[in-house]
Design a protein around this motif. Structure first.
Motif, PDB file in Angstrom:
ATOM      1  N   MET A   1       0.802  -1.198   0.000  1.00 49.52           N
ATOM      2  CA  MET A   1       0.000   0.000   0.000  1.00 49.52           C
ATOM      3  C   MET A   1       0.849   1.267   0.000  1.00 49.52           C
ATOM      4  O   MET A   1       0.406   2.283  -0.480  1.00 49.52           O
ATOM      5  N   GLU A   2       2.043   1.220   0.540  1.00 45.13           N
ATOM      6  CA  GLU A   2       2.903   2.393   0.583  1.00 45.13           C
ATOM      7  C   GLU A   2       3.485   2.719  -0.786  1.00 45.13           C
ATOM      8  O   GLU A   2       3.897   3.833  -1.036  1.00 45.13           O
ATOM      9  N   LEU A   3       3.511   1.756  -1.652  1.00 46.11           N
ATOM     10  CA  LEU A   3       4.104   1.938  -2.965  1.00 46.11           C
ATOM     11  C   LEU A   3       3.211   2.748  -3.905  1.00 46.11           C
ATOM     12  O   LEU A   3       3.697   3.504  -4.738  1.00 46.11           O
ATOM     13  N   MET A   4       1.916   2.636  -3.753  1.00 47.48           N
ATOM     14  CA  MET A   4       0.993   3.291  -4.680  1.00 47.48           C
ATOM     15  C   MET A   4       1.097   4.817  -4.658  1.00 47.48           C
ATOM     16  O   MET A   4       1.131   5.421  -5.736  1.00 47.48           O
ATOM     17  N   PRO A   5       1.160   5.490  -3.498  1.00 42.12           N
ATOM     18  CA  PRO A   5       1.304   6.951  -3.546  1.00 42.12           C
ATOM     19  C   PRO A   5       2.595   7.404  -4.232  1.00 42.12           C
ATOM     20  O   PRO A   5       2.622   8.448  -4.885  1.00 42.12           O
ATOM     21  N   LEU A   7       4.077   5.773  -6.712  1.00 38.45           N
ATOM     22  CA  LEU A   7       3.989   5.466  -8.141  1.00 38.45           C
ATOM     23  C   LEU A   7       2.959   6.315  -8.881  1.00 38.45           C
ATOM     24  O   LEU A   7       3.019   6.435 -10.106  1.00 38.45           O
ATOM     25  N   ALA A   8       2.025   6.911  -8.178  1.00 42.00           N
ATOM     26  CA  ALA A   8       0.947   7.662  -8.827  1.00 42.00           C
ATOM     27  C   ALA A   8       1.457   8.766  -9.746  1.00 42.00           C
ATOM     28  O   ALA A   8       0.998   8.867 -10.894  1.00 42.00           O
ATOM     29  N   PRO A   9       2.391   9.641  -9.330  1.00 36.75           N
ATOM     30  CA  PRO A   9       2.876  10.683 -10.262  1.00 36.75           C
ATOM     31  C   PRO A   9       3.574  10.113 -11.496  1.00 36.75           C
ATOM     32  O   PRO A   9       3.434  10.643 -12.597  1.00 36.75           O
ATOM     33  N   ILE A  10       4.298   9.037 -11.324  1.00 36.53           N
ATOM     34  CA  ILE A  10       5.002   8.411 -12.458  1.00 36.53           C
ATOM     35  C   ILE A  10       3.995   7.854 -13.450  1.00 36.53           C
ATOM     36  O   ILE A  10       4.121   8.052 -14.663  1.00 36.53           O
ATOM     37  N   LEU A  11       2.983   7.167 -12.953  1.00 33.88           N
ATOM     38  CA  LEU A  11       1.968   6.595 -13.833  1.00 33.88           C
ATOM     39  C   LEU A  11       1.161   7.694 -14.527  1.00 33.88           C
ATOM     40  O   LEU A  11       0.803   7.565 -15.693  1.00 33.88           O
ATOM     41  N   ARG A  12       0.889   8.785 -13.833  1.00 34.14           N
ATOM     42  CA  ARG A  12       0.154   9.896 -14.419  1.00 34.14           C
ATOM     43  C   ARG A  12       0.954  10.515 -15.571  1.00 34.14           C
ATOM     44  O   ARG A  12       0.410  10.821 -16.625  1.00 34.14           O
ATOM     45  N   LYS A  13       2.267  10.700 -15.378  1.00 32.35           N
ATOM     46  CA  LYS A  13       3.114  11.252 -16.449  1.00 32.35           C
ATOM     47  C   LYS A  13       3.145  10.322 -17.651  1.00 32.35           C
ATOM     48  O   LYS A  13       3.097  10.757 -18.792  1.00 32.35           O
ATOM     49  N   ARG A  14       3.230   9.020 -17.389  1.00 34.79           N
ATOM     50  CA  ARG A  14       3.272   8.045 -18.475  1.00 34.79           C
ATOM     51  C   ARG A  14       1.965   8.060 -19.263  1.00 34.79           C
ATOM     52  O   ARG A  14       1.973   8.036 -20.492  1.00 34.79           O
ATOM     53  N   ASN A  15       0.838   8.117 -18.564  1.00 30.23           N
ATOM     54  CA  ASN A  15      -0.451   8.154 -19.253  1.00 30.23           C
ATOM     55  C   ASN A  15      -0.602   9.433 -20.077  1.00 30.23           C
ATOM     56  O   ASN A  15      -1.144   9.408 -21.173  1.00 30.23           O
TER      57      ASN A  15
END
Length: 77
Positions: A1-5, A7-15
């Motif tokens: 659960m700690e990993l998701m916050p 990773l969120a900015p990285i995934l948003r940039k990729r999308n």
């Protein structure tokens, strides 16, 4: 659960990158690479919409004609 916050900015940039890439591909296949190079100044994401800035009103009109069921906004710069 700690990993998701983290990773969120990285995934948003990729999308965002993938969405810009797909939009550019759609424009170049429909109107050509020369149209993209000569008439589009900038493309970015704002409020869940793709904003495309063009150099000429004619380019804005062309993009409005091919825009159908997408969330693209076009501005004249």
């Amino acid at each position: 659960m700690e990993l998701m916050p983290a990773l969120a900015p990285i995934l948003r940039k990729r999308n965002t990158f993938l969405l810009r890439k797909k939009t550019k591909k759609d424009i170049t296949t429909t109107l050509g690479e020369d149209f993209y190079k000569n008439h589009i100044t900038d493309m970015y994401l704002s409020n869940k919409k793709i904003i495309i800035e063009t150099k000429h009103i004619e380019a804005k009109t062309e993009l409005n004609l091919i825009k159908k069921n997408s969330n693209i906004l076009i501005r004249l710069s």
